[in-house]
Structures are given as structure tokens and as C-alpha cells.
Design a protein around this motif. Structure first.
Motif, PDB file in Angstrom:
ATOM      1  N   PRO A  63      48.260  49.281  22.221  1.00 20.38           N
ATOM      2  CA  PRO A  63      47.965  50.163  23.413  1.00 20.38           C
ATOM      3  C   PRO A  63      47.719  49.419  24.609  1.00 20.38           C
ATOM      4  N   SER A  64      47.597  49.946  25.668  1.00 22.45           N
ATOM      5  CA  SER A  64      47.914  49.356  27.062  1.00 22.45           C
ATOM      6  C   SER A  64      46.515  49.319  27.795  1.00 22.45           C
ATOM      7  N   ARG A  65      45.212  48.375  27.498  1.00 23.34           N
ATOM      8  CA  ARG A  65      44.003  48.762  28.035  1.00 23.34           C
ATOM      9  C   ARG A  65      43.940  48.135  29.295  1.00 23.34           C
ATOM     10  N   PHE A  66      44.211  48.510  30.330  1.00 21.86           N
ATOM     11  CA  PHE A  66      43.982  47.909  31.581  1.00 21.86           C
ATOM     12  C   PHE A  66      43.293  48.938  32.532  1.00 21.86           C
ATOM     13  N   PHE A  67      43.167  48.364  33.645  1.00 16.66           N
ATOM     14  CA  PHE A  67      42.200  49.141  34.776  1.00 16.66           C
ATOM     15  C   PHE A  67      42.752  50.756  34.888  1.00 16.66           C
ATOM     16  N   GLY A  68      44.039  50.878  35.354  1.00 15.08           N
ATOM     17  CA  GLY A  68      44.500  52.078  35.273  1.00 15.08           C
ATOM     18  C   GLY A  68      44.653  53.097  34.184  1.00 15.08           C
ATOM     19  N   SER A  69      44.921  52.546  33.013  1.00 15.70           N
ATOM     20  CA  SER A  69      45.154  53.230  31.744  1.00 15.70           C
ATOM     21  C   SER A  69      43.896  53.506  31.067  1.00 15.70           C
ATOM     22  N   TYR A  70      42.870  52.555  31.306  1.00 15.70           N
ATOM     23  CA  TYR A  70      41.872  52.646  30.290  1.00 15.70           C
ATOM     24  C   TYR A  70      40.295  52.596  30.820  1.00 15.70           C
ATOM     25  N   TRP A  71      40.111  52.131  31.998  1.00 13.92           N
ATOM     26  CA  TRP A  71      38.756  52.039  32.677  1.00 13.92           C
ATOM     27  C   TRP A  71      38.557  53.678  32.811  1.00 13.92           C
ATOM     28  N   PRO A  72      37.219  53.943  32.395  1.00 17.66           N
ATOM     29  CA  PRO A  72      36.591  55.174  32.765  1.00 17.66           C
ATOM     30  C   PRO A  72      36.095  55.404  34.161  1.00 17.66           C
ATOM     31  N   GLN A  73      35.692  54.409  34.954  1.00 19.72           N
ATOM     32  CA  GLN A  73      35.169  54.555  36.141  1.00 19.72           C
ATOM     33  C   GLN A  73      35.575  53.607  37.192  1.00 19.72           C
ATOM     34  N   ALA A  74      36.051  53.834  38.405  1.00 20.93           N
ATOM     35  CA  ALA A  74      36.630  52.877  39.298  1.00 20.93           C
ATOM     36  C   ALA A  74      35.468  52.147  39.953  1.00 20.93           C
ATOM     37  N   SER A  75      34.236  52.567  39.608  1.00 26.20           N
ATOM     38  CA  SER A  75      33.029  51.920  40.416  1.00 26.20           C
ATOM     39  C   SER A  75      32.938  50.600  39.736  1.00 26.20           C
ATOM     40  N   THR A  76      33.201  50.451  38.520  1.00 26.05           N
ATOM     41  CA  THR A  76      33.151  49.270  37.765  1.00 26.05           C
ATOM     42  C   THR A  76      33.829  48.138  38.362  1.00 26.05           C
ATOM     43  N   MET A  77      35.187  48.572  39.008  1.00 20.42           N
ATOM     44  CA  MET A  77      36.066  47.683  39.573  1.00 20.42           C
ATOM     45  C   MET A  77      35.618  47.054  40.782  1.00 20.42           C
ATOM     46  N   TRP A  78      34.951  47.880  41.748  1.00 20.84           N
ATOM     47  CA  TRP A  78      34.336  47.552  42.879  1.00 20.84           C
ATOM     48  C   TRP A  78      33.377  46.494  42.762  1.00 20.84           C
ATOM     49  N   TRP A  79      32.111  46.944  41.744  1.00 21.92           N
ATOM     50  CA  TRP A  79      31.194  46.264  41.564  1.00 21.92           C
ATOM     51  C   TRP A  79      31.572  45.004  41.020  1.00 21.92           C
ATOM     52  N   TYR A  80      32.606  44.745  40.045  1.00 23.42           N
ATOM     53  CA  TYR A  80      32.868  43.441  39.301  1.00 23.42           C
ATOM     54  C   TYR A  80      33.522  42.682  40.213  1.00 23.42           C
ATOM     55  N   ILE A  81      34.566  43.348  41.064  1.00 26.39           N
ATOM     56  CA  ILE A  81      35.268  42.086  42.113  1.00 26.39           C
ATOM     57  C   ILE A  81      34.134  41.635  43.107  1.00 26.39           C
ATOM     58  N   HIS A  82      33.233  42.601  43.530  1.00 23.82           N
ATOM     59  CA  HIS A  82      32.312  42.231  44.510  1.00 23.82           C
ATOM     60  C   HIS A  82      31.302  41.013  43.809  1.00 23.82           C
ATOM     61  N   ASP A  83      30.795  41.283  42.676  1.00 21.79           N
ATOM     62  CA  ASP A  83      29.827  40.398  42.342  1.00 21.79           C
ATOM     63  C   ASP A  83      30.509  39.046  41.199  1.00 21.79           C
ATOM     64  N   PHE A 141      36.798  56.719  48.340  1.00 25.91           N
ATOM     65  CA  PHE A 141      36.374  55.997  46.876  1.00 25.91           C
ATOM     66  C   PHE A 141      35.463  56.977  46.113  1.00 25.91           C
ATOM     67  N   SER A 142      34.721  57.753  46.752  1.00 23.32           N
ATOM     68  CA  SER A 142      33.903  58.828  45.885  1.00 23.32           C
ATOM     69  C   SER A 142      34.738  59.701  45.197  1.00 23.32           C
ATOM     70  N   LYS A 143      36.280  59.858  45.569  1.00 21.91           N
ATOM     71  CA  LYS A 143      37.087  60.890  45.011  1.00 21.91           C
ATOM     72  C   LYS A 143      37.814  60.563  43.785  1.00 21.91           C
ATOM     73  N   ILE A 144      37.770  59.114  43.586  1.00 19.75           N
ATOM     74  CA  ILE A 144      38.763  58.515  42.622  1.00 19.75           C
ATOM     75  C   ILE A 144      38.226  59.136  41.194  1.00 19.75           C
ATOM     76  N   VAL A 145      39.140  59.547  40.356  1.00 21.66           N
ATOM     77  CA  VAL A 145      39.113  59.938  39.225  1.00 21.66           C
ATOM     78  C   VAL A 145      40.027  59.199  38.167  1.00 21.66           C
ATOM     79  N   MET A 146      39.408  58.426  37.273  1.00 16.26           N
ATOM     80  CA  MET A 146      40.326  57.482  36.572  1.00 16.26           C
ATOM     81  C   MET A 146      40.964  58.511  35.433  1.00 16.26           C
ATOM     82  N   PRO A 147      42.417  58.057  35.191  1.00 16.07           N
ATOM     83  CA  PRO A 147      42.990  59.093  34.337  1.00 16.07           C
ATOM     84  C   PRO A 147      42.342  59.118  32.731  1.00 16.07           C
ATOM     85  N   ASN A 148      41.739  57.917  32.543  1.00 15.32           N
ATOM     86  CA  ASN A 148      41.013  57.993  31.066  1.00 15.32           C
ATOM     87  C   ASN A 148      39.555  58.137  31.067  1.00 15.32           C
TER      88      ASN A 148
END
Lengths: 384, 461
Positions: A162-182, A228-235
Motif C-alpha cells: 500500500p502507498s501511505r503518502f500525504f496525498g493517498s493516506y493522510w486524513p487531514q491537510a491541517s496536519t501538513m501545515w502544522w507539521y511543516i511549520h513546527d 485551505f479550509s476547502k481541502i478535502v483529503m481523498p482518504n
């Protein structure tokens, strides 16, 4: 083997915590739980609700929880240690970004994101987030397509996993913004501005070929708070139990009440299998080849005197402090160095010690003496 | 080992696939010596005795007995004997997300005694390197859905009446490289992503009870102050049960690798949830979706859905003696040998362990010994009469929450083989007639049936 002790419930439970505190609930008591002298386990809290993780709790009974004696004096007292944080202090630390808490206002484009990525991220995460050298991949292609691989199971060793990457797996885009920033870039986190974080997040959406609110995140895309508030992750619905919303906690509680959800096996101890307990098809399976054995230090159980340490170990220093960036680019002995050594080694040392705009932190971000650092630079440039 | 297999094992570690295998390939070419061979040399004085000769180590003055020892002023902080230098944490490139700052060093549980791991051997996992926190600059902030938000210095935190409890901490990826088959011929690497210590701190509920927790509060965020600012969501149920804020480990300050000066301890739950270098606790009505509870630490099932918020490490056990590292040596038919092991459950207290000599087909009861505490390592033992035959040792533990360890088949039929985390299937060691120990598994080949359900492939050879 063990006896359940029926003991009296302690009456002195602090009122403020009583709702959550546990008490002996004889009906919910787990079978054959406690040994002599210890208080019994309970599968429910004092409020009657099942224990959240599917396990048990140990109510305080006669001043004991399990085998531990509890000091109950403190329970009825109020402790006024510390102080109230100021509004500025709260704002400075309250940096999480979640599905209910948007990032601060700002914006950044895919183009700016790519530039930042090439300068600060590519040395670890590879071209277009492809990963490499063990560093996480940030994309392997189209998010929606790769999400379909999540049902892959490598029962056949040659099959794709299985391909567990940001686009294919993560449920929320908020995680990405938060993690990159901190949390990123790894060698110097908390150094990216709000706009830069938007730009890098936009680039992440771009390399994962995502669509936001019906719009493809192409090379000209600019991300801001509103979009950003409109992003819906595929998974977004790819996880269980459902933890969002007012029933989140109760969903978790119910999930862990059913052992078959998570692969647990419940048993009445007296009925457990003692004879012929394996599937007839179960066969001895051995390690393929030599297995994994590149252990550091190599495995040994010998009792002898350690070898004398031979001074400064330049290769170990490189591995621990420089390889994270230099294994892919400006690697030991690589011809990449030719364009850096033109003005002589003294300039190379100096720039390495002071750091450069191009992404080299001062001394690589490590705490070597100048002399040690130069030894490592010599090794990097010569490969020897 | 083929490149494919190397790649697969890497994928297991953090679900990361890499195309750049060249430097790893070089590693494997050096093909480390077999574990058994390395364990073989030792100075056995008894060899003399059995041949009737006098043992020189008895007949002569030993070399340390005739000269002055060290003054008591040496090693103000004591160190292990130099002869114990091989008893260390170990790591491997395959368990690194690129570098050794985002990696794990595992505990030599083949050498561990009793139920306490010495602080220097406690497994060490970090996501942005081990932080070195100045205790004078340390602050803990508690805010969100409370009437009275709070900031504490370290000194103020330590004023709370303290509580001391013994609990294991286990990385939920312990054994997680072996979902598709055994990979490590080593107890340290197969099961050493865990350790056990006596922790001192304060129950978080005892701090919160004076802060006016609002009824809407359902979750907390625990966040670290390290480079990766690692955070996790924890349900209030655990906070109000046994969650602790700890500063003490086996009678001294936490080690930097364990979050000095302060970490949160959630007895029995995933090590990753026990956030180190703790700086902030925020109470909320919604969970937080941190990186380590979405991208990682989620367990993918055959349905394509992943378990999120997988808290407790389930009931588990392993034989620790013998092990691939420390096989049986000089054994003769009829010798009595103690087989020892550890059992643990993050859901409760160990109530019993069974042992099998035929790979988990048939079992007899083993004996628990020492302290038997909730969410704590528990020692077990069985004294075996050596028969000079090959045996396959397997142990199976039970806890007071009513769970028993599943067979590998029972577990993988439900969770599949891509879950990475929370593997607690029964572990097996094959002990050859000469006492050599090999890690193996007893398992069936699986497949999907027409409906997509995971079933045993009965035709598989």
C-alpha cells in the motif's frame, strides 16, 4: 491460582474528579483478575462506562490500587502552584492547526513552494518528494489513484504494498501545515514563515496532483487560508473508529469493546486451548536469507575489555551530523565538490563553519570544535 | 537477502519505500557475522575442573586482588564494569527514517534481569533528535478548555505530591518488521523496542482538578518542545484514570532520551503517546490529527481502512532465555535448564503464561515470579529437562482484561500483514540440538477469497 478479593470501596474520593474516578464495580469485574492482597480490576469506570482502550482499571479500594498503597491525603486539597499565562504567551504556544483550527491568514504559491523545497527540503526528501536513503517520500504520484492501493496486502512477496503518502493516506491537510511549520525543515525547525508554509503546503498538494474545491493545484496555484479550509483529503474517511464530532470518544470506546476490530483474542482462562492449538496449515517459517543483521554496534555478548578509542572518529561524526544532507549531495569524495574548492580549502572551511545561504547550517548544526569540523570537511571533500 | 526484501523491510519500519538502495546494498555486502558465532567465545574456567586439573583462577592470586583498587572518588557517577561494554542499546540503518535523529535504539533485553531496565539501556526513539532541555528554562503550559490556564516551572511542578509507579513503555512498532515473516535473528531487535522502569511524577488528574476542567473537554494534546514538536491526542478518560506527568526514572531524573526533564506517561499505551520534553497540554472538544497519529502510528487493515487512536499495547510475551544472542551452551541430556521470559500487557495485569515446546501446538503452564503489577513487565519461568532434541519454544500470555495472545494466523487473518503497528502474535524460537537458537514463526499462507476476505490459502505449499 488467583483469588478475587472482595474489598470495601474507599469513600474518600475527591468530589471534583469523582465522575471519572474508578470504583469497584463487581458486575464488570474481570474474571480471575487479582492476586492475593491486590485490589481487583474493573472493566468499567466509576461512571459505569467501559474502559476506553478495552482494558481494565484498578479502583482505589481500602487505600490501595492494585498492589500500590495510595496516599489519599492530597485528594481533598487544592494546590495553587504556578501562575496564569499571559495572552501573548498563550498565543505564542497555541500553534496547533487542526480540522477545526485553521492556520493563520497568509498565502503562498506552488512556484514559491517549489523554490523553497529545492533550497531546504530536496536534499532529504528527493526530487518532487520522491524520498530516498530512508527519508520519507512526500508523494509518489496521483493522490486519488494511490489511495486505491491501500487495500494492497503483500501475501505474494512480489506484489506492491500500500502507498501511505500525504496525498493517498493522510486524513487531514491541517496536519501538513502544522507539521511543516513546527517540525520542518528537520535540521532547523520553526524557521519558516506563515506564507512560506502556505507555499510549501501548496507545493505538497501540487506534487500529489490534488484538486481543491474543484480546482486542480497546478503550477500557477496560490494557496491561502480560505482555499485551505476547502481541502478535502481523498482518504478522509479511511480511518476507524470515527473520532471527529460529539460522538468521537464514544465511538472509540465502542470500537475497543469488540476485540475482533483490532485483532484481539478474548478467552475464559479455564477454556483456553492447551492441545492442538495451531491451524493444521501453520508451518515453520524461517528468516529469508541472512535477514537483517547490520546492527550498530555489531551483536556480541562477550565479556572482555573494550578496544581503546582511537581518537576522533571522522566517519562516525559524518554519519551522525552530516550524512542526513550530504549523503545525496556533496557526498564524501563526490565530484560535486569541484565547484566549491576552487578558492582553496580555507574558504571551504570558513563557509562551512559560518554556514551559507544555500542551506548549509553553521557547522552543519552540530557542536564540533573547529578542528574536528575541519577534519570532517577534509573527509567530505576527499572521501578518505 | 534480495533487494526486494530489503526494500520491504524498510517499508515496514515507517511505511517508507525508497528507491535508493545503493548505500544499503553496500551495507549488506559486508554481511555481518552470524550472531551465534559472535556469542561463542568465553573464558570458561570450568573446562579445567572437568578435566581434573586445578583451576588457575583459583590456584593463583587473581590480577585485581593484589593491587589497590580505585579510590572512591573515581566515577562520581558510577559506570558499569568495563567488561559489560557489549550490553548496549543498538540501532540499524533499516530502522532510521533517513538519519539517526529520526530513529530508534533498542534495548538488549536478552541481557535484562528482573523487571527494571537500567536508565542507560532504556530504548530511545526520537523524531527530531534527543533534545537537551535546560531545566531552568523549562515551562509546562496547560490551557484550552479549563477555567484556569496554568504555567509551571519545573520546581513548581515537582511540588505536587508525588506518585511512584512501575510500568513498561513499548513502541507499538515492536515486532512490526515481522508481519510478513521473521527478519531479525535477534531478541534485541525482534522485541527490544520496549523497556520497563519505576517512574515518579504526579497524576495529571491531580493537577487538573484545581483548574476547573470544562465539561466539553474530551481530548488533550500533549506536545513536546523538541525539534519535531512531537504531539499526540489523548482521550480525557485516560487523563482522569492513570496518566502521569513524570520527572523521575528509577530513582533519578529522566534521561534526556526519555524526555528530560518531563514527559507524559500513559501506562500501557503506545510509547509514542508518552510525549517527551513535554511543554504543552491543551484540552479540547476535538482530537488534533497530529502527524504521528495519521501518517504514522495508524494500523492499516485489509479493508483499506486504518485503525487510528490505537492506544494500549496488547498482551504479549517472549522467551528471553535462551535467545538467538545467548543460546544454550554445554548442555547435556538430563540437564535442568531454566527457561525465562517476559510477559506484559498494556490493558491490565498478567495472569498467566503458557509455554510450548512444539511451536505453539501444545502448551503447559509456566510460573510467574517476582512482582506482578499492572501494565508492567512480569517475569515467568519454566525449568526444563534437556532432552537433546530440537524444540520450538513459544510463549503465550494472558491478562486480567480477559485477553490471550493470538497465534500469528489468528492475528493476521483480522489485521492483515500491512498494519506495521501493534503486532502481538505468539513468538517462536527454534532451539537446535546443540542449543543454537533461531527466530522463526509458525504461520499459514494467506490469500483473499472471491469476496475479498482474507483466508488461509489451503493449497499453498
Amino acid at each position: 491460582m488467583f483469588k478475587v478479593n472482595k474489598l470495601i470501596i474507599s469513600a474518600s474520593i475527591a468530589a471534583s474528579a469523582a465522575f471519572f474516578m474508578t470504583a469497584c464495580n463487581s458486575e464488570a469485574s474481570a474474571s480471575g483478575a487479582s492476586h492475593s492482597g491486590a485490589t481487583a480490576a474493573s472493566t468499567a469506570y466509576a461512571n459505569g462506562k467501559a474502559v476506553i482502550d478495552g482494558g481494565v482499571v484498578y479502583p482505589v479500594v481500602n487505600g490501595k490500587t492494585s498492589d500500590y498503597v495510595v496516599d489519599t491525603q492530597a485528594e481533598s486539597m487544592t494546590f495553587n502552584y504556578g501562575r496564569t499565562p499571559t495572552a501573548n504567551e498563550l498565543a505564542a504556544w497555541d500553534t496547533d492547526v487542526t480540522h477545526i483550527k485553521l492556520p493563520p491568514e497568509g498565502s503562498g504559491s506552488v512556484e514559491e513552494g517549489e523554490e523553497l523545497y529545492e533550497a531546504q527540503c530536496v536534499m532529504c526528501h528527493g526530487d518532487f518528494g520522491s524520498g530516498g536513503g530512508g527519508y520519507p517520500s512526500l508523494s509518489k504520484g496521483n493522490a486519488v489513484e494511490l489511495q486505491k492501493t491501500l487495500t494492497n496486502q503483500r501475501f505474494d512477496p512480489d506484489a506492491d504494498g500500500p502507498s501511505r503518502f500525504f496525498g493517498s493516506y493522510w486524513p487531514q491537510a491541517s496536519t501538513m501545515w502544522w507539521y511543516i511549520h513546527d517540525g520542518m525543515p528537520h535540521p532547523m525547525s520553526k524557521s519558516l514563515s506563515v506564507d512560506e508554509t502556505y507555499a510549501l503546503t501548496a507545493y505538497m498538494l501540487n506534487i500529489n496532483e490534488m484538486v481543491v474545491d474543484g480546482v486542480e493545484v497546478d503550477d500557477d496555484y496560490v494557496l491561502d487560508q480560505e482555499k485551505f479550509s476547502k481541502i478535502v483529503m481523498p482518504n478522509v474517511d479511511g480511518f476507524e473508529p470515527e473520532i471527529r464530532g460529539k460522538d468521537g470518544i464514544e465511538n472509540v470506546r465502542a470500537y475497543y469493546q469488540d476485540a475482533s476490530n483490532f485483532g484481539g483474542q478474548k478467552v475464559n482462562p479455564s477454556e483456553r486451548c492447551m492441545k492442538d492449538c495451531l491451524e493444521p496449515t501453520a508451518k515453520p517459517t524461517y528468516i529469508a536469507g541472512t535477514g537483517i543483521s547490520d546492527f550498530l554496534p555489531p551483536m556480541s555478548t562477550v565479556r572482555d575489555l573494550p578496544k581503546e578509542e582511537g581518537g576522533f572518529d571522522v566517519k562516525a561524526a559524518y554519519e551522525s551530523a552530516c550524512a542526513m544532507c550530504h549523503s545525496a549531495f556533496l557526498a564524501p569524495g563526490s565530484s560535486d565538490w569541484d565547484s566549491y574548492t576552487g578558492e582553496g580549502m580555507d574558504v571551504v572551511y570558513k563557509k562551512g563553519l559560518a554556514g551559507t545561504e544555500g542551506g548549509m547550517p553553521a557547522k552543519g548544526g552540530a557542536s564540533f570544535t573547529d578542528a574536528e569540523f575541519k577534519t570532517i570537511v577534509d573527509y567530505l571533500v576527499s572521501g578518505k | 537477502m534480495s533487494n526486494k526484501e530489503i526494500k520491504n523491510s524498510q517499508t515496514d519500519i515507517e511505511a517508507v519505500a525508497s528507491d535508493e538502495l545503493s548505500d544499503r546494498r553496500a551495507f549488506f555486502k559486508k554481511a555481518a557475522l552470524s550472531v551465534g558465532a559472535l556469542a561463542g567465545t568465553s573464558l570458561l574456567a570450568n573446562e579445567h575442573a572437568s578435566s581434573g586439573e586445578d583451576d588457575p583462577f583459583i590456584m593463583h592470586h587473581v590480577k585485581w586482588g593484589q593491587k589497590l583498587g580505585d579510590p572512591v572518588t573515581k566515577n562520581r557517577y558510577g559506570m558499569p564494569s568495563k567488561y559489560e561494554h557489549n550490553v548496549t542499546r543498538r540501532n540499524t540503518k533499516l530502522l532510521a527514517s533517513g538519519n539517526f535523529q529520526a530513529s530508534i535504539a533498542v534495548t538488549p533485553i536478552h541481557e535484562s534481569m528482573g523487571i527494571i531496565t537500567p536508565n542507560g539501556l532504556f530504548f530511545s526513539r526520537s523524531h527530531g533528535g534527543v533534545a537537551h532541555v535546560d531545566p531552568n528554562e523549562y515551562r509546562l503550559m496547560i490551557h484550552g478548555l479549563v477555567e484556569k490556564p496554568l504555567v509551571l516551572t519545573l520546581e513548581q511542578l515537582k511540588k505536587y505530591p508525588s506518585v511512584t509507579r512501575t510500568h513498561f513503555i513499548e513502541c507499538p512498532a515492536n515486532g512490526g518488521q515481522e508481519w510478513r515473516g521473521p527478519q531479525f535473528n535477534s531478541l534485541q531487535f525482534a522485541k527490544g523496542f520496549m523497556s520497563c522502569a519505576e517512574w515518579t511524577g504526579v497524576y495529571l488528574k491531580d493537577i487538573l482538578k484545581d483548574l476547573g476542567v470544562k465539561p466539553e473537554a474530551k481530548w488533550i494534546l500533549a506536545e513536546g518542545s523538541d525539534n519535531s514538536e512531537m504531539g499526540r491526542t489523548i482521550p480525557m478518560d485516560k487523563v482522569m484514570d492513570d496518566a502521569m506527568i513524570v520527572w523521575g526514572q528509577n530513582g533519578e531524573a529522566l534521561r534526556p532520551e526519555q524526555g528530560y526533564p518531563v514527559r507524559i506517561l500513559l501506562p500501557g499505551w503506545e510509547g509514542n503517546l508518552c510525549v517527551k520534553w513535554l511543554k504543552r497540554i491543551k484540552l479540547s472538544n476535538e482530537p488534533f490529527f497530529a502527524k504521528e497519529e495519521t501518517s504514522k502510528y495508524t494500523a492499516l487493515k485489509p479493508s483499506g481502512k486504518a485503525i487510528q487512536h490505537f492506544y494500549a499495547n496488547e498482551v504479549n510475551s517472549t522467551v528471553t532465555s535462551p535467545s538467538p544472542e545467548i543460546p544454550w551452551k554445554d548442555v547435556k541430556v538430563g540437564d535442568l535448564i531454566e527457561i525465562e521470559g517476559l510477559a506484559w500487557s498494556g490493558m491490565g495485569t498478567i495472569t498467566g503464561v503458557d509455554i510450548s515446546f512444539d511451536g505453539g501446538k501444545n502448551y503447559v503452564e509456566a510460573n510467574l515470579k517476582g512482582l506482578v503489577l499492572p501494565k508492567c513487565w512480569t517475569r515467568w519461568s519454566y525449568i526444563y529437562k534437556y532432552e537433546g532434541k530440537k524444540i520450538i519454544l513459544a510463549s503465550r500470555a494472558m491478562d486480567d482484561a480477559g485477553y490471550i495472545q493470538p497465534t500469528v494466523d489468528q492475528e493476521t487473518l483480522i489485521t492483515g500483514i500491512e498494519a506495521v503497528y501493534h503486532r502481538n502474535g505468539i513468538e517462536t524460537w527454534e532451539v537446535a540440538p546443540d542449543g543454537t537458537v533461531s527466530h522463526m514463526q509458525m504461520r499459514s499462507t494467506l490469500k483473499r477469497d472471491e469476496t475479498g476476505k482474507v483466508v488461509i490459502d489451503k493449497e499453498a505449499k
